[in-house]
Design an enzyme around this catalytic site. Structure first.
Site, PDB file in Angstrom:
ATOM      1  N   SER A 112       0.842  -1.316   0.010  1.00  0.00           N
ATOM      2  CA  SER A 112      -0.138  -0.102   0.099  1.00  0.00           C
ATOM      3  C   SER A 112       0.873   1.027  -0.076  1.00  0.00           C
ATOM      4  O   SER A 112       1.815   1.307  -0.656  1.00  0.00           O
ATOM      5  CB  SER A 112      -0.823   0.092   1.100  1.00  0.00           C
ATOM      6  N   TYR A 151      -3.856   8.672  -6.677  1.00  0.00           N
ATOM      7  CA  TYR A 151      -2.948   7.789  -6.062  1.00  0.00           C
ATOM      8  C   TYR A 151      -3.493   7.200  -4.778  1.00  0.00           C
ATOM      9  O   TYR A 151      -3.575   5.970  -4.458  1.00  0.00           O
ATOM     10  CB  TYR A 151      -1.630   8.225  -5.869  1.00  0.00           C
ATOM     11  N   LYS A 186      -4.508   3.318  -2.930  1.00  0.00           N
ATOM     12  CA  LYS A 186      -3.846   2.634  -1.918  1.00  0.00           C
ATOM     13  C   LYS A 186      -4.703   2.557  -0.820  1.00  0.00           C
ATOM     14  O   LYS A 186      -4.544   1.423   0.004  1.00  0.00           O
ATOM     15  CB  LYS A 186      -2.520   3.790  -1.525  1.00  0.00           C
TER      16      LYS A 186
END
Length: 282
Positions: A140, A154, A158
């Site tokens: 992650s 992004y 994650k």
């Protein structure tokens, strides 16, 4: 697993294993005696890996293609035995604010970072459920612990990896499969070098002037966490402290972030990278 000795002879699959953290994991796993396979884009990085590590089983695959990942994984299992450990390291990042990124940027980062992880997990899972003593470790990010200005695409991808790992840990523990999520901060990799010029100044201020971690130190921490069966790996003390602070005092984290962002915007009001920029909502 019984420490590094537990890697000897174990078939380990690393996605994104031709560069960055994944490449360092491949190096350390080979040193520990593992049988290593890699799925990665068929590019110059993969060519260099083939040339430098001929004992590694390599397949050029786009992890967003579920069928290709499944087929390649079956081939690797036929050649080297069932996959007993998986490390999902394939990932991309393009920083930017919500209105500055195109819809394709959001889709691409979710496809690679989240669905690329999911495809690999689903490909190896049938064999793991029958073998027991298996491990799944997903990368992650510290940006998967809290929202960060400038990581509009992004960060959510994650967060999704984090959520997947939390569910997998509960579902797979009864089957003897250990699940670990790793949360590295900035790491000195080609990916970071590529994204840094695109970062808005607020993101650079939040990241601070702390020197990025080395891929070697992060890979070592990830392997140790996997060996000990930890559900979470924080490669440095700062990220570990951040995770605790986010959980216990989110209001404090919010205020600190707001102050940092406000300071940047006062000092650099004309910076062309400052969000918001021209709307790009295609």
């Amino acid at each position: 697993m019984s420490g590094r000795a537990g890697w000897a002879g174990r078939h380990v699959l690393v996605t994104g294993g031709s560069s960055g953290i994944g490449r360092e994991l491949v190096h350390q796993l080979r040193g520990a005696g593992a049988v290593v396979s890699v799925l990665a884009l068929d590019d110059t990085d993969l060519a260099r890996l083939r040339a430098s590590a001929p004992d590694v089983h390599v397949r050029g695959v786009d992890v967003t293609d579920a069928a290709a990942v499944g087929s390649a994984t079956d081939e690797l299992a036929a050649a080297a035995g069932p996959v007993r450990s998986l490390f999902t390291c394939a990932g991309i990042s393009r920083p930017g604010c919500v209105q500055d990124l195109g819809l394709g940027d959001f889709r691409a980062q979710m496809e690679v970072n989240y669905f690329g992880t999911l495809h690999a997990v689903r490909a190896v899972l049938p064999g793991m459920l029958h073998s027991g003593d298996a491990t799944i470790t997903c990368i992650s990010s510290a940006a998967g612990l809290l929202g960060v200005f400038g990581y509009a695409a992004y960060g959510p991808s994650k967060f999704a990896v984090r959520g997947l790992c939390e569910v997998l840990r509960q579902e797979l523990k009864p089957h003897g499969v250990s699940v670990t999520a790793a949360y590295p901060p900035d790491v000195d990799t080609p990916q970071l070098a590529m994204e840094t010029p695109l970062q808005p100044p607020e993101l650079q201020a939040i990241s601070g002037t702390i020197k990025p971690l080395t891929a070697q130190s992060v890979a070592t921490a990830i392997l140790r966490g996997t060996e000990s069966g930890r559900s979470s790996v924080f490669p440095d003390v700062r990220t570990r402290a951040l995770s605790r602070l986010v959980g216990t005092a989110p209001w404090f984290v919010d205020r600190a972030l707001d102050r940092t962002i406000a300071k940047v915007r006062r000092r650099r009001p004309a910076d062309p990278r400052r969000c918001p920029g021209p709307a790009n909502l295609s």
